[in-house]
Design a protein around this motif. Structure first.
Motif, PDB file in Angstrom:
ATOM      1  N   THR A 367      -1.593  19.136  27.457  1.00 40.69           N
ATOM      2  CA  THR A 367      -1.251  19.395  26.062  1.00 40.69           C
ATOM      3  C   THR A 367      -0.207  18.385  25.635  1.00 40.69           C
ATOM      4  N   VAL A 368      -0.194  18.045  24.369  1.00 41.95           N
ATOM      5  CA  VAL A 368       0.754  17.057  23.861  1.00 41.95           C
ATOM      6  C   VAL A 368       1.461  17.628  22.652  1.00 41.95           C
ATOM      7  N   LEU A 381      -9.405   5.858  32.263  1.00 45.54           N
ATOM      8  CA  LEU A 381      -9.090   7.285  32.199  1.00 45.54           C
ATOM      9  C   LEU A 381      -9.991   7.986  31.196  1.00 45.54           C
ATOM     10  N   ALA A 382     -10.225   9.253  31.468  1.00 45.56           N
ATOM     11  CA  ALA A 382     -10.782  10.168  30.477  1.00 45.56           C
ATOM     12  C   ALA A 382      -9.711  11.215  30.220  1.00 45.56           C
ATOM     13  N   VAL A 383      -9.187  11.235  29.004  1.00 45.51           N
ATOM     14  CA  VAL A 383      -8.062  12.101  28.662  1.00 45.51           C
ATOM     15  C   VAL A 383      -8.551  13.186  27.723  1.00 45.51           C
ATOM     16  N   ALA A 384      -8.425  14.413  28.146  1.00 44.83           N
ATOM     17  CA  ALA A 384      -8.714  15.565  27.285  1.00 44.83           C
ATOM     18  C   ALA A 384      -7.379  16.246  26.990  1.00 44.83           C
ATOM     19  N   GLY A 389      -4.197  23.341  18.099  1.00 41.19           N
ATOM     20  CA  GLY A 389      -5.420  24.132  18.024  1.00 41.19           C
ATOM     21  C   GLY A 389      -6.706  23.341  18.092  1.00 41.19           C
ATOM     22  N   ARG A 390      -6.646  22.105  18.504  1.00 40.13           N
ATOM     23  CA  ARG A 390      -7.849  21.264  18.527  1.00 40.13           C
ATOM     24  C   ARG A 390      -7.838  20.394  19.791  1.00 40.13           C
ATOM     25  N   TRP A 406     -12.635  10.919  20.127  1.00 40.01           N
ATOM     26  CA  TRP A 406     -13.401  12.104  19.722  1.00 40.01           C
ATOM     27  C   TRP A 406     -12.453  13.275  19.530  1.00 40.01           C
ATOM     28  N   ASN A 407     -12.778  14.124  18.556  1.00 37.72           N
ATOM     29  CA  ASN A 407     -12.035  15.378  18.419  1.00 37.72           C
ATOM     30  C   ASN A 407     -13.014  16.526  18.223  1.00 37.72           C
TER      31      ASN A 407
END
Length: 527
Positions: A367-368, A381-384, A389-390, A406-407
């Protein structure tokens, strides 16, 4: 339909042309004096006004230049009718029409009287190549592949120069000679146009209509075609092979089949051609030494490392002949001291290659507190990340370039349940739940599918597997030489160790072939 005398009369062509050069006959169908005028259009600033002299002389000069590049000395007997028409639209181009009558080919080339020199050159190159390809053919006319037409056109512009197409002919002079090939680097312009690391496959060059980048950047496409033509001509006996491909074109409905007949045994499959071309293009365009190579160039380098170069003598006094052997042949046919020397060399080369090859993408979840932190990660990297809330997803390639942005609002309809299940697993990772590497790869594949990203095959794990197999073999053979005598269970024989390692190398070869097919699958399917 044929270009017979009746056809010419019906078309209003003067049967007594005022200009002839070699097998070209120029006809004027403009029906009056003067040239077409498009002087106010930006596209027309570089156009030249054609008359019969200019058209006939230019055609002969182009033919001689093509023959010189392909090392052809015999002129054809087919007649080429150059039909000079008044330009009607800005988009009008040069049209080449092959026609067969009475056991002979003739050609009609429709030319507007105001034309861009490169457009005229392209049309004349096409008809010269068609005349060469159709010699001896009675079934159907050849279709010149677009990469050859564009590449040879661009090549002539840089080898002979722009004056190949003359703008005027002095009264009473036909200017039949062309200047010698210029000595400067003919690929200089291509080097300036093609960016470092540019990727264009043979399929892209052969079918440019399927590649949006080609449509947006036609000059880069033409430069790549020139480089391809130049490299093919530089092959041993390249001019003869190119002419052989031309002669095969009338017998096939696609250029690929004719190419492999003409260029055999240099290339036996589209896979061979794609691999050769990928290495040539990367070498030509250069790269940033800090950047990783693409999968294609890495696999090609891996293939070369895994083929041992050896020298053979067919008799005692014969000169050595260089040949190649697979690692499997080395393990089963060579003495161990020779094996050991070669395998350590292979290990060193594999170790040097490894840093330049794509690695597995690392999956990071968290989370950020600020949206821009989603982009503040390193490379490959693949950062999720979850923010306000998104869910956001950013994917970076091996060189740190962001390839996915992408969001959650971009989620495809109907995939909500799949996304909810995936985000549940991602939340567990963010909370510190340990996962196996296989589980992480599974989640990465699912995440890539949701955001529409095709994950490139990692090459580093394959190199690591080869390093492991070869190192284990050397360790096992060394342990056999120092094994104590008198054990209840004798150690395996050297043949058994070699056989087991050969099986492991065979399995890795299948993995390597699968990666090649995965990388070039789209090109192979089109071929």
């Amino acid at each position: 339909m044929v270009l017979s005398t009746l056809c010419l009369q019906a078309a209003g062509v003067d049967l007594h042309p005022t200009r002839r050069a070699q097998n070209f006959i120029a006809h004027d169908l403009r029906g009056g004096a003067g040239f077409s005028r498009f002087g106010s259009a930006p596209e027309a600033t570089a156009w030249i006004n054609l008359d019969l002299d200019v058209l006939a002389v230019s055609a002969e000069r182009v033919q001689r230049a093509v023959y010189q590049v392909l090392n052809i000395s015999k002129f054809g007997n087919s007649t080429v009718h150059l039909i000079l028409n008044r330009r009607k639209t800005l988009r009008q181009t040069v049209e080449v029409i092959p026609l067969f009558e009475g056991g002979a080919w003739q050609y009609r080339v429709e030319v507007p009287d105001a034309v861009d020199p490169q457009t005229l050159l392209r049309g004349l190159v096409e008809v010269v190549l068609l005349e060469m390809a159709n010699r001896g053919s009675v079934q159907k006319s050849a279709e010149i592949p677009v990469w050859l037409k564009e590449g040879l056109t661009f090549h002539l512009l840089n080898v002979v120069g722009p004056e190949l197409i003359v703008s005027r002919v002095e009264s009473g002079s036909m200017l039949r000679s062309i200047r010698n090939m210029i000595g400067a680097d003919p690929l200089r312009r291509a080097r300036e146009i093609l960016p470092p690391g540019m990727q264009l496959s043979i399929s892209d060059l052969g079918h440019p209509e399927t590649n949006e980048n080609v449509q947006r950047e036609p000059e880069r496409y033409r430069a790549a075609c020139q480089f391809l033509v130049s490299e093919l001509l530089r092959l041993p006996d390249g001019e003869r092979l190119m002419v052989g491909m031309l002669r095969e074109l009338p017998h096939y409905w696609n250029w690929e089949s004719a190419f492999f007949r003409g260029f055999y045994p240099q290339f036996e499959s589209l896979l061979d051609l794609e691999k050769w071309w990928a290495v040539k293009l990367v070498s030509f365009t250069g790269r940033n030494p800090n950047q990783a190579w693409g999968p294609t160039i890495c696999l090609q380098q891996l293939d070369e490392i895994l083929l041992a170069s050896v020298q053979l003598r067919w008799s005692t006094n014969a000169l050595p002949v260089r040949s190649q052997a697979t690692l499997q042949q080395v393990l089963t046919e060579w003495e161990f001291p020779a094996q050991q020397e070669l395998l350590w060399q292979v290990i060193r080369r594999l170790t040097a290659l490894r840093p330049y090859c794509p690695r597995d993408i690392e999956l990071r979840v968290g989370t950020v507190s600020r949206a821009n932190e989603v982009e503040a990660y390193g490379r490959s990297l693949a950062v999720a990340a979850y923010f306000e809330g998104r869910w956001y997803v950013r994917i970076f390639d091996s060189n740190g370039n962001r390839v996915v942005d992408w969001n959650q609002e971009q989620l495809e309809p109907g995939r909500e349940a799949e996304f909810a299940q995936l985000t549940g697993s991602l939340t567990e990772i963010a909370a510190g739940l340990p996962l196996s590497d296989a589980r992480k790869l599974e989640l990465l594949d699912r995440l890539s599918s949701l955001v529409g990203y095709t994950r490139p095959p990692p090459i580093q794990p394959l190199i690591d597997a080869y390093l492991g197999v070869l190192s284990r073999y050397l360790d096992r053979r060394a342990s056999l030489m120092t094994a104590p005598v008198g054990k209840l269970l004798p150690p395996p024989s050297s043949q058994a160790v070699a056989a087991r390692t050969v099986e492991e190398l065979d399995a890795l070869m299948l993995r390597r072939e699968a990666l090649w097919r995965q990388i070039l699958g789209r090109s192979i399917a089109k071929g």
